[in-house]
Design an enzyme around this catalytic site. Structure first.
Site, PDB file in Angstrom:
ATOM      1  N   LYS A  56      19.635  44.232 -22.507  1.00 54.43           N
ATOM      2  CA  LYS A  56      19.331  43.076 -23.376  1.00 54.43           C
ATOM      3  C   LYS A  56      18.713  41.914 -22.595  1.00 54.43           C
ATOM      4  O   LYS A  56      17.899  41.166 -23.126  1.00 54.43           O
ATOM      5  CB  LYS A  56      20.595  42.616 -24.114  1.00 54.43           C
ATOM      6  CG  LYS A  56      21.034  43.587 -25.213  1.00 54.43           C
ATOM      7  CD  LYS A  56      22.182  43.041 -26.036  1.00 54.43           C
ATOM      8  CE  LYS A  56      22.701  44.087 -26.994  1.00 54.43           C
ATOM      9  NZ  LYS A  56      23.758  43.627 -27.880  1.00 54.43           N
ATOM     10  N   ASP A  93      21.836  39.885 -33.055  1.00 49.03           N
ATOM     11  CA  ASP A  93      23.306  39.841 -32.949  1.00 49.03           C
ATOM     12  C   ASP A  93      23.813  38.487 -33.445  1.00 49.03           C
ATOM     13  O   ASP A  93      24.932  38.370 -33.940  1.00 49.03           O
ATOM     14  CB  ASP A  93      23.762  40.039 -31.491  1.00 49.03           C
ATOM     15  CG  ASP A  93      23.663  41.495 -31.055  1.00 49.03           C
ATOM     16  OD1 ASP A  93      23.727  42.386 -31.933  1.00 49.03           O
ATOM     17  OD2 ASP A  93      23.510  41.737 -29.837  1.00 49.03           O
ATOM     18  N   GLY A 119      30.717  38.344 -21.435  1.00 50.04           N
ATOM     19  CA  GLY A 119      29.489  39.154 -21.394  1.00 50.04           C
ATOM     20  C   GLY A 119      28.518  38.753 -22.496  1.00 50.04           C
ATOM     21  O   GLY A 119      28.612  37.661 -23.074  1.00 50.04           O
ATOM     22  N   GLY A 120      27.581  39.665 -22.804  1.00 47.04           N
ATOM     23  CA  GLY A 120      26.501  39.358 -23.740  1.00 47.04           C
ATOM     24  C   GLY A 120      26.997  39.005 -25.136  1.00 47.04           C
ATOM     25  O   GLY A 120      26.531  38.023 -25.741  1.00 47.04           O
ATOM     26  N   ARG A 141      38.525  36.638 -17.344  1.00 49.90           N
ATOM     27  CA  ARG A 141      39.517  37.000 -16.317  1.00 49.90           C
ATOM     28  C   ARG A 141      39.330  36.178 -15.056  1.00 49.90           C
ATOM     29  O   ARG A 141      40.275  35.912 -14.339  1.00 49.90           O
ATOM     30  CB  ARG A 141      39.395  38.499 -15.972  1.00 49.90           C
ATOM     31  CG  ARG A 141      39.873  39.399 -17.081  1.00 49.90           C
ATOM     32  CD  ARG A 141      39.466  40.822 -16.834  1.00 49.90           C
ATOM     33  NE  ARG A 141      38.009  40.955 -16.770  1.00 49.90           N
ATOM     34  CZ  ARG A 141      37.363  42.066 -16.490  1.00 49.90           C
ATOM     35  NH1 ARG A 141      38.057  43.159 -16.219  1.00 49.90           N
ATOM     36  NH2 ARG A 141      36.049  42.109 -16.458  1.00 49.90           N
TER      37      ARG A 141
END
Ligand code: NAP
Length: 409
Positions: A56, A93, A119-120, A141
Site C-alpha cells: 500500500k 479503506d 500499522g496501515g 506495543r
C-alpha cells in the site's frame, strides 16, 4: 476491463466474489514478489487494481496523481490506469472504515477512542476518527500509550482493533480485556474472520456495540469499483453484498438432545444452503479412531468431553459449515464462545418420548427426562433461537433458513 488484487501472498480472498457483484469487469488475483513490483506496475495487464499487504505504501511513488485522502494517508489501496497510461492512486479503506463507524450508529465526537496497533489500517482509522472530532489515542506495543498503561484511558468510549490479534487461526487471542473500560459504548474489530473475535464477544457480553471488519471490506470494494468504472454505485449494494457474505460465511450450528434429528436436519440444511455438513460426533470418532460408546466405556465422560471440546475448537473456527453437535456439548460453557465465533446456534426441540436412543451411551443408560431437565436451561442459554422438529425434517430445515435470512444486519 481487467481489474484485480495485487499483493505478495494472497491466500483465500473474498475480493473477486465481492467485485463480481459490483461491476461488469474481470477481477483476478496478482501475486507479485517485491522485485517484480515495478515491472508489474509499469507493464502489467490491468485497468484497475486493489493493493494489499505489503504494497500500500510501496506503490505510492509509481502514482502520477494521488487523491487527497491517499496523499494524507500516504497509502494507496486503489490504482486506476488512466487513458494516457498514467496511474491514479486512491485509498478507499477510508470510506470503508467511515461507513463502518456510521453503521454502528455511535457518535464519537468529543469522545475518547483507542485505536490498537500502529500499522496501515490504524493510520486510516485514526484519520477517519479525527475527522469525526474524536479524541484519538493510538495504543502501540512500543509507543508512549501501550498495553501497560491502559488505565490512563479508562474513560474511552470506543475501542478499534487494528491489530491482527484474534484473527483465524489463533481465534482465542484478544489484544486486551474490556474490564477496565467502564464507559465503553462499543468495539470495532477490523478482523472479519472469525465474525465474532474474542474481543467482540467480550463487547457482546457487556451488551455494547460489537462490529467486525466485513462491512469495511465490502464498503471499500464498492468505492474502488466506482473508481474503476467511473460509475456511482448505491450504498444499498454494500448492505446487500455484506448480508450475502455474512450468510455464506456463517456456520449453522445445531444443538439439542441426542436423537432430536440434528444430523438429518443438518444434512438437509447443508444441501439447501450449499454448505458443508459436519457431524461433530462422527468427526470425533474418525479423528480419534474410536467409537463414542468405546470412549465412554474405556475412559469415561470427562475424557470424552475434553475430546469433544477439541473437535469443536477445530470445526467452529472454520466458516460456511453446518455443524450437528453432540447432545451434551452444552455442558461445557467454553464450547459456547467457540461455536458462537462464526455460528448461529439453533436448538432443535423434539418431544423426549420420541427421541432415538440407539448407540447413544448416555441416552440408553439413564433417565432421559432427568437429562433433559438438566440440559434444557443450557440449550436455552447457548441458542440464538429454537425450532421444533415434529418429524418433518425438511420443513424444520426451511424454518431455520427463513429465520436466519429474516435477521436484520
Ligand atoms: P499491519 O500494517 O501489519 O499493522 C498491524 C499492527 O498491529 C502493527 O503495526 C502492530 O502495531 C500491531 N500488532 C501486530 N502484531 C501484534 C501482536 N502480536 N500484538 C499486538 N499488536 C500487534 O496490518 P494492517 O494492514 O494495519 O492490518 C491490521 C488488521 O486490520 C489486520 O487484522 C487486517 O486483516 C485488518 N484489516 C481489515 C480491513 C478490512 O477491510 N476489514 C482492512 C485493512 C486491514 P504496534 O507494533 O504498534 O503494536
Amino acid at each position: 476491463m481487467n481489474c484485480g488484487l495485487l499483493g505478495q501472498t494472497l491466500r483465500h480472498s473474498y475480493s473477486p466474489q465481492i467485485h463480481n457483484s459490483l461491476g461488469d469487469y474481470s477481477y483476478s488475483l496478482f501475486e507479485v514478489e517485491p522485485a517484480g513490483l515495478e515491472d508489474f506496475l509499469k507493464n502489467g495487464n490491468f485497468d484497475g487494481l486493489n493493493i494489499t499487504i505489503p504494497y500500500k505504501k510501496a506503490v505510492v511513488p509509481y502514482c502520477n496523481k494521488l487523491s487527497s485522502i491517499a496523499k494524507k494517508l500516504n497509502s494507496v489501496n486503489t490504482l486506476v490506469r488512466q487513458s494516457d497510461g498514467s496511474l491514479l492512486g486512491h485509498n478507499t479503506d477510508y470510506f470503508g472504515f467511515l461507513s463502518t463507524v456510521q453503521k454502528t450508529g455511535l457518535s464519537v465526537s468529543g469522545k475518547k477512542v483507542l485505536v490498537l496497533g500502529s500499522g496501515g489500517a490504524s493510520v486510516t482509522a485514526v484519520a477517519v476518527l479525527q475527522e469525526l472530532n474524536a479524541d484519538v489515542i493510538t495504543i502501540s506495543r512500543s509507543g508512549k500509550n501501550n498495553y501497560t498503561n491502559l488505565h490512563l484511558h479508562a474513560d474511552a468510549s470506543l475501542i478499534v482493533n487494528a491489530t491482527p490479534v484474534g484473527m483465524y487461526p489463533d481465534t482465542s487471542a484478544s489484544p486486551l480485556s474490556l474490564e477496565t473500560f467502564p464507559h465503553l459504548e462499543g468495539v470495532i474489530d477490523l478482523i472479519y474472520n472469525p465474525a465474532r473475535t474474542a474481543l467482540l464477544q467480550q463487547a457482546e457480553r457487556r451488551g455494547i456495540v460489537a462490529e467486525n471488519g466485513l462491512y469495511m471490506l465490502v464498503a471499500q470494494a464498492k468505492e474502488s469499483a466506482e473508481w474503476f468504472t467511473g460509475q456511482k454505485i448505491s450504498n444499498a449494494k454494500i448492505k446487500e453484498i455484506y448480508k450475502q457474505l455474512s450468510n455464506q460465511m456463517e456456520n449453522i450450528v445445531l444443538i439439542g438432545m441426542p436423537g432430536s434429528g440434528k444430523s438429518t436436519i443438518g444434512m438437509l440444511l447443508a444441501q439447501i444452503a450449499n454448505k458443508e455438513f459436519i457431524d461433530a460426533d462422527a468427526y470425533l470418532e474418525k479423528k480419534f479412531a474410536e467409537t463414542i460408546p468405546n470412549i465412554f466405556a474405556k475412559y469415561g465422560e470427562e475424557h470424552f468431553r475434553n475430546l469433544e471440546t477439541q473437535v469443536i475448537a477445530d470445526l467452529a473456527k472454520r466458516s460456511g459449515l453446518v455443524i450437528a453437535t453432540g447432545g451434551g456439548c452444552v455442558t461445557r460453557p467454553e464450547n459456547y464462545s467457540l461455536l458462537h465465533q462464526n455460528g448461529k446456534i439453533i436448538w432443535i426441540k423434539r418431544d423426549i418420548s420420541v427421541l432415538a436412543t440407539d448407540g447413544r451411551p448416555l441416552s440408553s443408560s439413564g433417565n432421559l427426562q432427568a437429562m433433559y431437565e438438566k440440559r434444557q436451561p443450557l440449550y436455552e442459554k447457548f441458542s440464538d433461537f429454537s425450532v421444533c422438529n415434529d418429524d418433518f425434517a425438511e420443513e424444520t430445515a426451511q424454518n431455520i433458513l427463513s429465520h436466519l435470512h429474516k435477521e436484520e444486519i
